[in-house]
Write a protein that holds these residues in place. Sequence first.
Motif, PDB file in Angstrom:
ATOM      1  N   LEU A 200       0.854  -1.181   0.000  1.00  0.00           N
ATOM      2  CA  LEU A 200       0.000   0.000   0.000  1.00  0.00           C
ATOM      3  C   LEU A 200       0.891   1.232   0.000  1.00  0.00           C
ATOM      4  O   LEU A 200       1.696   1.425   0.919  1.00  0.00           O
ATOM      5  CB  LEU A 200      -0.909   0.012   1.230  1.00  0.00           C
ATOM      6  N   VAL A 229      -0.875  -1.438  -4.645  1.00  0.00           N
ATOM      7  CA  VAL A 229      -1.974  -0.467  -4.614  1.00  0.00           C
ATOM      8  C   VAL A 229      -1.366   0.903  -4.385  1.00  0.00           C
ATOM      9  O   VAL A 229      -0.853   1.201  -3.303  1.00  0.00           O
ATOM     10  CB  VAL A 229      -2.991  -0.803  -3.506  1.00  0.00           C
ATOM     11  N   THR A 232      -3.109   5.378  -2.476  1.00  0.00           N
ATOM     12  CA  THR A 232      -4.159   4.896  -1.582  1.00  0.00           C
ATOM     13  C   THR A 232      -4.056   5.553  -0.217  1.00  0.00           C
ATOM     14  O   THR A 232      -2.960   5.936   0.221  1.00  0.00           O
ATOM     15  CB  THR A 232      -4.082   3.362  -1.438  1.00  0.00           C
ATOM     16  N   ASP A 250      -8.806   3.979  -2.231  1.00  0.00           N
ATOM     17  CA  ASP A 250      -7.792   4.139  -3.271  1.00  0.00           C
ATOM     18  C   ASP A 250      -8.251   5.002  -4.444  1.00  0.00           C
ATOM     19  O   ASP A 250      -7.714   4.911  -5.539  1.00  0.00           O
ATOM     20  CB  ASP A 250      -7.323   2.775  -3.781  1.00  0.00           C
TER      21      ASP A 250
END
Length: 474
Positions: A200, A229, A232, A250
């Motif tokens: 993340l 990801v 986010t 996100d």
Amino acid sequence: MKAVSKFDLCVIGAGSGGLSVAAGAAQMGARVVLIEKGKMGGDCLNYGCVPSKALLAAAHKAHDMHDGKEFGMKQTGLEINFRSVHNHIHDVIEGIAPHDSVERFEGLGVTVIKSKAKFMDARRVRAGSKVIMPRNTIIATGSSAALPDIPGLADIDYLTNETVFDLTRAPRHIVIIGGGPLGVEMAQALRRLGSEVTILEAKRLLPKIDHELAEVVAAQLRKEGIRVVEETNIIQISQRRSNAVIHIADGKSVRDIEASHVLVATGRRPNLDELDLDKAGVLFSDSGIEVDRRLRTSNKRVFAIGDVIGGIQQTHAAGYHAGIVLRNTLFRLPAKADLSVMPRAIYTSPEIAEVGLTESEASQLHSTVQSLKWSFDDNDRARAERDMEGLVKVVVTKSGKILGAGIVGKNAGDLITPWTLAMQEDLKISSMANLIAAYPTRSEASKRAAGSFYAPTLFGKGTRRLVRFLSMFG
């Protein structure tokens, strides 16, 4: 009143920078006291460079054993014993530890005090029951994991670089908060050793790295099954039975990710607590201790080196700082640090290494810059090894001055060294273009990238006309 011990140098912190100063100074005849409240070797030996590279070595070995199909080899049923991986990591640490030990430094003539250090005033330092008045003090206390302000984080049993290497079982699913160097290295290592991995990142993966180079690594991570990801926002973390639940937004949706483990890799903060820097008249901020180019603090008898001053937080930077400080303190030379040619490396597969400015940074400072590139898919050694991901990218001015270089590919950390030397010695791109590189090596990609600076002129109409003209005088 306590007796005052006098030394030439008082070094606070026995990490890579502090140990380099203490060893160098003692061997040159200085009276040195070294103060360390924790483990000798500091972050690099115990929680950073050494264990991370040992873990990466195990992960790369496992990956190579899986990935031999193109060479006519097939490995089935590979079993990874994660406890043995853990033992390998700590065996490597133990093998290096004697070099950084109290016994070795006392053997060099250094007085080692295992205690916290506090400034009493501009000159004196207290360490346990001792009061020390050195001619100069060097602060080399390093940095620690910076913890983000995420609701619920403190309520779970999260990992940092200080605890992740103690794992004896592969995490079922680890969520790594932060897509910087530590985050991507650990993500790839743990994935190759059998874990499900999610990264993340609040910005883009490897946000400080040239975007083109970072994208090569990002693509490889995704290819290996790591969920990345980007951009986010972590809203909250909560506990659900034995797992952590990370609530994220996100930009497209709000959703939950459940993980067996959470690793926080959101950067570093300088270790300044308990030093009482105010009493010494040493200025500092959340970013670190303020120093001039000679690495002196606002108290000219006090120097600071390594992670504690912020900037490039890598072991070789601390070692370089140590040399600058020794020249200033022992030999009274006004040596200044030039951090513009400090290389930095990330040891993923493929590796990333950079020195100087990125293309984006150079474009902001210079009106006209040129980007020279050569891909490893046009390199014979890379083709022979079937490892062609990546490229060499060099940023130059119109006159051929090298502003920066970046490499993504196998052994990039080694391949960046000639570019670092070229920039350090202020060589122009012609020096790299004329370099004789052994064949077949990946170094040829650097030479070819440099040579591309001259391609428009060398293979242009003017050259062809000149060659035809000269041929008339056969």
